[in-house]
Design a protein around this motif. Structure first.
Motif, PDB file in Angstrom:
ATOM      1  N   MET C   1      -7.387 -11.094   1.758  1.00 32.23           N
ATOM      2  CA  MET C   1      -6.491  -9.944   1.643  1.00 32.23           C
ATOM      3  C   MET C   1      -6.865  -8.893   2.672  1.00 32.23           C
ATOM      4  N   ILE C   2      -5.878  -8.223   3.231  1.00 28.21           N
ATOM      5  CA  ILE C   2      -6.176  -7.125   4.141  1.00 28.21           C
ATOM      6  C   ILE C   2      -6.247  -5.836   3.341  1.00 28.21           C
ATOM      7  N   LEU C   3      -6.762  -4.809   3.984  1.00 30.08           N
ATOM      8  CA  LEU C   3      -7.093  -3.569   3.273  1.00 30.08           C
ATOM      9  C   LEU C   3      -5.910  -2.994   2.498  1.00 30.08           C
ATOM     10  N   ARG C   5      -3.327  -4.498   1.324  1.00 29.14           N
ATOM     11  CA  ARG C   5      -2.995  -5.330   0.167  1.00 29.14           C
ATOM     12  C   ARG C   5      -3.978  -5.094  -0.977  1.00 29.14           C
ATOM     13  N   ARG C   6      -5.248  -4.845  -0.609  1.00 26.79           N
ATOM     14  CA  ARG C   6      -6.237  -4.570  -1.660  1.00 26.79           C
ATOM     15  C   ARG C   6      -5.878  -3.279  -2.386  1.00 26.79           C
ATOM     16  N   GLN C   7      -5.363  -2.310  -1.629  1.00 30.52           N
ATOM     17  CA  GLN C   7      -4.945  -1.056  -2.276  1.00 30.52           C
ATOM     18  C   GLN C   7      -3.763  -1.315  -3.205  1.00 30.52           C
ATOM     19  N   VAL C   8      -2.773  -2.092  -2.725  1.00 27.62           N
ATOM     20  CA  VAL C   8      -1.605  -2.403  -3.562  1.00 27.62           C
ATOM     21  C   VAL C   8      -2.053  -3.142  -4.815  1.00 27.62           C
ATOM     22  N   HIS C   9      -2.986  -4.088  -4.641  1.00 31.88           N
ATOM     23  CA  HIS C   9      -3.497  -4.847  -5.795  1.00 31.88           C
ATOM     24  C   HIS C   9      -4.090  -3.895  -6.838  1.00 31.88           C
ATOM     25  N   PHE C  10      -4.966  -2.996  -6.372  1.00 32.75           N
ATOM     26  CA  PHE C  10      -5.654  -2.110  -7.316  1.00 32.75           C
ATOM     27  C   PHE C  10      -4.657  -1.203  -8.042  1.00 32.75           C
ATOM     28  N   TYR C  11      -3.764  -0.580  -7.261  1.00 37.84           N
ATOM     29  CA  TYR C  11      -2.838   0.354  -7.913  1.00 37.84           C
ATOM     30  C   TYR C  11      -1.794  -0.371  -8.766  1.00 37.84           C
ATOM     31  N   PHE C  13      -2.531  -2.873 -10.648  1.00 36.60           N
ATOM     32  CA  PHE C  13      -3.182  -3.103 -11.936  1.00 36.60           C
ATOM     33  C   PHE C  13      -3.444  -1.801 -12.682  1.00 36.60           C
ATOM     34  N   VAL C  14      -3.591  -0.689 -11.962  1.00 36.38           N
ATOM     35  CA  VAL C  14      -3.652   0.601 -12.665  1.00 36.38           C
ATOM     36  C   VAL C  14      -2.322   0.794 -13.405  1.00 36.38           C
ATOM     37  N   LEU C  16      -0.099  -1.612 -14.308  1.00 38.25           N
ATOM     38  CA  LEU C  16       0.016  -2.581 -15.406  1.00 38.25           C
ATOM     39  C   LEU C  16      -0.885  -2.179 -16.574  1.00 38.25           C
ATOM     40  N   GLY C  17      -2.062  -1.640 -16.243  1.00 36.14           N
ATOM     41  CA  GLY C  17      -3.005  -1.219 -17.277  1.00 36.14           C
ATOM     42  C   GLY C  17      -2.473  -0.079 -18.120  1.00 36.14           C
ATOM     43  N   LEU C  20       1.481  -2.064 -19.767  1.00 38.09           N
ATOM     44  CA  LEU C  20       1.427  -3.217 -20.679  1.00 38.09           C
ATOM     45  C   LEU C  20       0.818  -2.894 -22.056  1.00 38.09           C
TER      46      LEU C  20
END
Lengths: 363, 91, 166
Positions: C1-3, C5-11, C13-14, C16-17, C20
């Motif tokens: 993953m590029i940087l 995408r890692r930010q998109v991934h983290f936010y 899940f914030v 979804l957290g 959900l």
């Protein structure tokens, strides 16, 4: 990639992986059917099949979504990552059978899908009935949960259809990855599909607890792994006046391994091998895997995800492969002065064009 | 549900089906004849590979149609380092 | 993953957290109750639909037929209000679509449904179904005709003796 595409890249390990996967899925469905029949033999077999395949897909999605963050937390999980796409395609087919059933000529397994079972036999096309059968689109608890499932299935279809390496090359890895991150949306939709669907009629506490635990596990795991990555990315190193960045000492890097630092908006892998230091962009061109977490094997930086290789001094894959990644100028401070291990490594902040040869710094 | 809802659902389903069908009409000849012009890594006559990418082509076919018409190959990925290297060499 | 995408991934899940757990808890808390109780109205509806739910009268006679290889137990009863009913209990669901039960005159099994045939009711499933025998048919011998409405054909016919309703 320049050696031609294969249809399915099966080798011995991947074949064993797939056979274990499919045997587990088949065993789960068989056990689900047997146990349900044992509890109540009056249940309609088709309704049970729909639940068996649906729950199998949902469960497998939990496994798939656990692999990524687990392998960020520990390299022990890398073998699972290796063939995750086959798991994803298997999951898509389980979800598809849940919806449209399975009725292939010559195959003994016949299953009725939810679309036929709940939406056929009326005066509307089953597909139309699916969208209009429950029109409480403005309600929360009565919301047509099937639509959430339809959304997730559409995302899984696009992901399964683009799972071949051809798509990584033709869409480019960052876009391919963005597309496949749609799985997070699909997961959210499916939790809604299960909570507003199955959990409404099945009130057994075990079912509620299972869905709740799955939710806490997946979201917790991703937040844990994700926050670590974000923290690492935020520690960006800035160059001094000569345009070079101090990334640490030679002693910090084990042989044939790398130290990973963030420079110029992305991670850089600084490798130590054969008494030399080279730095390349951390991003593998195949699937953007973290090169700096791999090793130098046979003189090549080897990606820990799928084993793509690059020569450390020029960032190019050995022929006949054609992948190329940006390289960085490196130099050591205190040449010949003091203990070798205390020499500091400096990396130029501006990368060279992909595949550019850079003389390694000799320790 | 009322007739309007049914009509909307029917129309949307027709649009999606039409798009995918048009994709299939483009993709079958493309996968046989045109694909090597867009991606030279497609070599030989691996039938299963070409069948495997058909569903995806039926979704992303406009992308490949444009590349075929413009005579372009697939692009190289855009990452922060590649962009920085590019702007450094072509200021 | 590029940087990025890692930010998109983290936010993601914030997000979804937050969403959900709300969906999960609200989905459980707002779960409607579908408790069903058998009321008198339900009993009437079952009786109207031909299910034998009410009283059991005085047994008159019994017989058995086979329709499309499914054995059917037949029993006639005289209820307290004086009406005569025929109860049919198929051993399992009939493998025929839309079965209607007719009474028809005659001693031979008819090939087709006669013009004078009297509709008694429909038969489906394997529950005990109740058919009222009209007064003018009581004490008459004839045929019970099982007719598939969907296939427009007589499935089978069985003799129905006068003693059954006397």
């Amino acid at each position: 990639m320049s050696v031609g595409y294969k249809s399915i890249q099966w080798n011995r390990q991947k074949l064993i992986y797939d056979l274990i996967l499919w045997a587990s899925v088949a065993a789960y469905i068989a056990i689900f059917m047997a146990v349900t029949k044992g509890i109540d033999s009056n249940l309609d077999i088709r309704g049970v099949q729909i639940r068996a395949y649906g729950s199998a897909a949902f469960l497998l999605l939990h496994v798939i979504l656990s692999i990524g963050p687990l392998s960020r937390l520990s390299p022990k999980f890398h073998p699972l990552l290796f063939n995750r796409r086959h798991m994803g395609v298997t999951m898509f087919f389980l979800a598809l059978i849940h919806v449209v059933g399975l009725n292939l000529p010559g195959l003994p397994l016949k299953t009725t899908g939810a679309l036929t079972w709940y939406h056929d036999f009326g005066n509307l096309d089953p597909l139309v009935s699916l969208f209009v059968g429950n029109s409480h689109y403005g309600d929360f608890i009565q919301f047509p949960f099937e639509i959430l499932g339809v959304g997730a299935l559409a995302i899984f279809f696009v992901m399964a259809a683009t799972s071949h390496d051809f798509w990584l090359v033709n869409l480019t890895a960052p876009i391919w990855k963005a597309l496949h991150m749609g799985v997070y949306v699909a997961y959210g939709l499916l939790v809604g599909h299960v909570v507003l669907g199955a959990l409404q009629s099945n009130r057994h506490p075990a079912m509620t607890v299972a869905v709740g635990v799955g939710l806490v596990w997946i979201v917790g795991l991703h937040l844990l792994a994700g926050s670590r990555e974000i923290k690492q990315d935020k520690a960006t190193l800035s160059p001094s006046d000569d345009g070079f960045v101090d990334v640490g000492t030679v002693a910090e890097i084990p042989d044939n391994r790398a130290k990973v630092v963030t420079i110029s908006g992305e991670r850089v892998a600084v490798f130590k091998y054969d008494g030399k230091i080279s730095a390349v962009s951390n991003v593998c061109q195949h699937q953007n895997g973290p090169l700096g977490e791999g090793k130098v094997i046979d003189g090549c930086i080897t990606c820990p995800w799928h084993g793509y290789q690059y020569l450390p001094d020029c960032g190019a894959s050995p022929p006949p492969f054609t992948e190329r990644i940006p390289t960085f100028d490196v130099r050591l401070a205190g040449d010949g002065q003091g203990p070798v291990e205390d020499q500091r490594i400096f990396v130029r902040a501006i990368p060279n064009a992909p595949g550019t040869h850079v003389d390694p710094a000799v320790i | 549900m009322d007739g309007v809802g049914v009509a909307i659902a029917e129309t949307l389903i027709k649009i999606v089906r039409g798009y995918l069908f048009a994709g299939l009409v483009f993709s079958v000849p493309f996968v046989i004849f045109g694909i090597q012009r867009v991606d030279p890594s497609v070599k030989g006559w691996n039938v299963l590979f070409r069948v495997l990418i058909l569903p995806g082509l039926s979704v992303f076919w406009p992308l490949f149609a444009v590349r075929l018409v413009r005579g372009k190959r697939h692009p190289v990925e855009r990452t922060a380092h590649r962009l920085a290297a590019q702007s450094a060499s072509h200021p | 993953m590029i940087l990025s995408r890692r930010q998109v991934h983290f936010y993601s899940f914030v997000g979804l957290g937050i969403i959900l757990p709300i969906v999960f808890i609200a989905g459980l808390a707002l779960r409607p109750n579908y408790d069903m109780q058998a009321t008198d109205a339900a009993t009437d509806l079952f009786a109207q639909a031909g299910f034998a739910t009410g009283e059991d009268g005085e047994a008159i006679s019994s017989d058995s037929f086979t329709v499309a290889r499914v054995p059917i137990a037949a029993e006639t009863l005289r209820l307290t209000d004086g009406s005569v009913v025929l109860d049919l209990t198929p051993k399992k669901s009939l493998p025929v679509v839309d079965v209607l039960v007719y009474w028809d005159a005659g001693s031979e099994a008819p090939e087709a449904l006669g013009d004078e045939a009297v509709l008694l009711g429909n038969l489906a499933g394997d529950a005990r179904r109740r058919f009222e025998i009209p007064a003018e048919l009581q004490g008459q011998s004839g045929q019970l005709v099982f007719y598939s409405q969907a296939q427009s054909q007589v499935v089978t016919a069985a003799p129905f003796a006068a003693e059954m309703t006397q």
